[in-house]
Each structure stands twice: as structure tokens, then as C-alpha cells.
Design an enzyme around this catalytic site. Sequence first.
Site, PDB file in Angstrom:
ATOM      1  N   CYS A   2       0.843  -1.189   0.000  1.00  0.00           N
ATOM      2  CA  CYS A   2       0.000   0.000   0.000  1.00  0.00           C
ATOM      3  C   CYS A   2       0.879   1.240   0.000  1.00  0.00           C
ATOM      4  CB  CYS A   2      -0.908   0.029   1.234  1.00  0.00           C
ATOM      5  SG  CYS A   2      -2.003  -1.401   1.371  1.00  0.00           S
ATOM      6  N   GLY A  28      -0.774   0.523  -4.971  1.00  0.00           N
ATOM      7  CA  GLY A  28      -2.081  -0.052  -4.700  1.00  0.00           C
ATOM      8  C   GLY A  28      -3.124   0.482  -5.649  1.00  0.00           C
ATOM      9  N   ASN A 101       0.631   0.590   5.874  1.00  0.00           N
ATOM     10  CA  ASN A 101       1.256  -0.226   4.841  1.00  0.00           C
ATOM     11  C   ASN A 101       2.036  -1.331   5.526  1.00  0.00           C
ATOM     12  OD1 ASN A 101       2.514  -1.239   2.513  1.00  0.00           O
ATOM     13  ND2 ASN A 101       4.192   0.233   2.662  1.00  0.00           N
ATOM     14  N   GLY A 102       1.723  -2.572   5.198  1.00  0.00           N
ATOM     15  CA  GLY A 102       2.429  -3.688   5.804  1.00  0.00           C
ATOM     16  C   GLY A 102       1.478  -4.789   6.207  1.00  0.00           C
ATOM     17  N   TYR A 257      11.045  -4.390  -7.300  1.00  0.00           N
ATOM     18  CA  TYR A 257       9.796  -4.294  -8.039  1.00  0.00           C
ATOM     19  C   TYR A 257       8.888  -3.144  -7.631  1.00  0.00           C
ATOM     20  CZ  TYR A 257       5.136  -5.799  -9.693  1.00  0.00           C
ATOM     21  OH  TYR A 257       3.905  -5.857 -10.267  1.00  0.00           O
TER      22      TYR A 257
END
Length: 508
Positions: A2, A28, A101-102, A257
Site C-alpha cells: 500500500c 495499490g 502499509n504492511g 519491483y
Amino acid sequence: MCGIVGIAGKSAVNQSLYDALTVLQHRGQDAAGIVTCHNGRLYLRKENGMVRDVFHTRHMMRLIGNFGIGHVRYPTAGSSSSAEAQPFYVNSPYGITLAHNGNLTNANEIARDLFREDLRHINTDSDSEVLLNVFAHELQALGKLNPTEEDLFKAVSAVHRRCKGAYAVVAMVTGYGIVGFRDPNGIRPIMFGERDTADGKEYIIASESVAITSLGYRVVRDLAPGEAVFINSKGELFTHQCAENPVLKPCIFEFVYFARPDSIIDNISVYKARLRMGERLANKIMRDWGGHDIDVVIPIPDTSRTSALELANQLNVKFREGFMKNRYIGRTFIMPGQNQRKKSVRQKLNPIELEFHGKNVLLVDDSIVRGTTCKEIIQMARDAGARKVYFASAAPAVKYPNVYGIDMPSKSELIAYGRTEEEVCTMIGADRLLYQDLDDLIAAAQEGNPHIDGFDCSVFNGEYVTGDIDDDYLDALQASRNDAAKKRKNGEGSDESMSTIVDLSNGN
């Protein structure tokens, strides 16, 4: 994965939050949300979809205030329910909104404790809601009518003691300010910046540096693992180390990535790291395949382009763009089912036949996860007239699931799990397959910041830096993440939606 952002401004922040989320859209594409604060009232808009589709003029006009946070999401555990779009909100204490995020690796255990001991109800399957309620409970336990920065930092310290896993967080405490914090291993990225205005400094907290610089802010620095930053309602900034034994081990897949190449994370240029990945992969080819017959190097757009270009330069081989990308198709390994992934590959890429006909082609991708994409692409190259098709991955073989916020599939759906390099090569239909060595990948990233303690490389080596992952956890993860489980969870033809705009101050 995210993207998160928080802004403490001197004027309206709705447009800046929107702009930051568009810059972070690559992190996201499932849902987006913004919440702002004005005169002690919160204004929220969140929904499934891309940023440009979630926020229309009527929504933006309602998002008033000089403080706010935002989030872009894809479903970590496979659910695309709009009920799990962020930011999340709890009204006690003070009114707190949070974006995350995570992934918490002990979320189920904490959720039970929150209900049994803290008497808090969790309404979704999102670990972000769990994290929010832990933070809210610890802040409420201090019993302060007017919390100070020390109180906020004490609550973050308690979060670190209770929560395991990866988390980069922005939260807004209504009427008091914005706090950002990072897990004690620094797995997920988060940083803050500032800019000067006629009315004083404005601050921003974001997942990547590009979201900061594109809005005209200066990057101050990354948050250290376990550290928190707080900007109060007066615009004053405070930082504090809230973890007892922090160790910086960021996720190396950010550099492979996820992150944009124009970002700098933990003082490592993503672009430069990817150049070094290409250089080291070329060195491996020259070392192990000195008499190669490669005529042309072609990248799989977009994230492999930087590595492929440097690889071609080092090999003194032509570099060509052989595939044109339809930019309206999302990232394929995030797609919900195998048939949809196969279909999307053909819709996403179209070959330029002149670059393939009669040539020995080396295709370069950032990584190989399921193998669906590269198998289809290799066949496309053959259909376009390639004589031989070789395939190179800028990353090592992905053999283990990610537990820290990347929705990589269950291990049984990873093409390299339990297979040799030769077996994978046969399955994807390549004439030769080359993987980056893990030591070379680590060196390519670490060269940008020699002071870094190490990286989370768990998807490659199965070593999880938080130390709490066992076979039982991975088996449970397998049961929840495989395609069949995702289909059951999402349901067929489900139609979930949220109200287009929520004024959290009065429930309208």
C-alpha cells in the site's frame, strides 16, 4: 502493498493528498481513501478503485481542512471488499484515523485480546483496523484529556511491544496532529519532508520520496526503524525512538519491483540499485555463459527496463523495446485468479515483431513469481518469430510467501517452490533461464547504503526477520491465500459499496 501519506499544512491539503496518492498509485490499485480535519471535524472519502475514479469534484470539495492523511491499497489477504478500504476510524479517544502499509503477523492474536481484555470490537478482517485499535487503546490508557507528544510516543512504544510484523503508519488524532511511525525492523518504507510557506513550515509523511519531492517538499529523512514523528496542531515537529532494540532490515523487494525508480528509500536510489542488478546479472552471464549467442536484450515493461538496459550495455548487446504496454491493465500477479492473469498478459503487452523475427532474444523481467506472465510472454516472443528465447530474472527465485504486506501467493502457487532452475525453465518454455544470485542482489542494494544492517529477503531464502514465522503460520497463510480461498472470500457477483462521502463528525 500500500501507499500512505499524511500532510500537516497551513492551507487546504485535499489537492496535495490527491496528488500524492496519484504518485503512489503503483503501490495499490484496489482502493483509495482520504480523510481531512477541520475545526475538530473529520471528513472521509474512500472507495474501491483508482485514485482518479474514487475522488470527483464533489468529494474533493467536502474534504476541507489543513490536516489529512491518505491511502492507496491492494488487498494483502486477497479480499477486495470496499469495507476494508482505508483510512480507518475510531471515535475514542479523541477520534483517530489511521492508514497502514504492511502486515501484522500476530493480528489474530491481538484481535482476540482487543475483544477479551480491551473490550474493543473489530469490524473487518483488516490488520490495519487491529493496529488502529491497539494504538487507540494505548493512548486512552494514559487517561489524558490533552495528550502531548510524549503521550503519543508512549502509545507508539506500546504498539511496538504488542504488534509483530511490518508496518509503516500515518495516523491523525483529531485536533492534536498527525503521527507517523515505523516497525522496529523498518521493513516497510516511510519518510518525511518539509517546505516553507509564508505562514510557516508544512510537513509531509509518505511511503516514498517521489511523493514528497513531486509536491515541492524537501525530503528530510527516512524514519528510523521503531521511530515516530509527530506534527502537532501548531505545526511543531517532534521525533522520538520508540522501540527498544531497533534494527534496520528493509524489504529488498521494494528495490526489485515495488518502489518507483525515481524514489530514494533508506538512502538507496531505487534506480541505481536496479542498474547494479543488471550489471551483476551481466557479470553472471559472462562468467557462466561466456559463449552466449544473445542477439538482443528486451525488457518486460516496466520495472525491469533499468536492469535490462545496463545488462545489455555490459554484454555489448543491442537493447530494444520489444513489447508495447497497455497502461490501463494492472499488475498481473495481483490479479485475483489464474485465468484472469493469463488473459491480462495478452491484453497488457503486444510484441513488435520486427524486434523478434529470426533473433536469439534475452527477455529480462524483475522477478518470476507464479510464472504465468513469463510463460505467456515467452510464447508471444516465439509467435513473433524469435529463433530462441532466453529468460533472465533480475531477482533470485521466489520460493517462499511474503508475510509482511505483499500479496505473493501461497507457496504451492510459486513456480520456483520445490523445483530446480531447470524444471522452472521447462515449465515456462524458455531455452535457457537465468536467475540473479541472492548475494549479488543484496550487494546491488547495499552498495547504495553500506550502513544498512541487512534486508528482509524472506521470499528468496525463507528467513523471516521478525523471527515469529513457523510452519503452522505458513500453512494457515496457504489456506487463506490460494486462489480458491480468495474466490470464496470475495464471493461471486458480490456488490459491496460505501457511502460516497462520510462526515465523521455527525454521521451524515
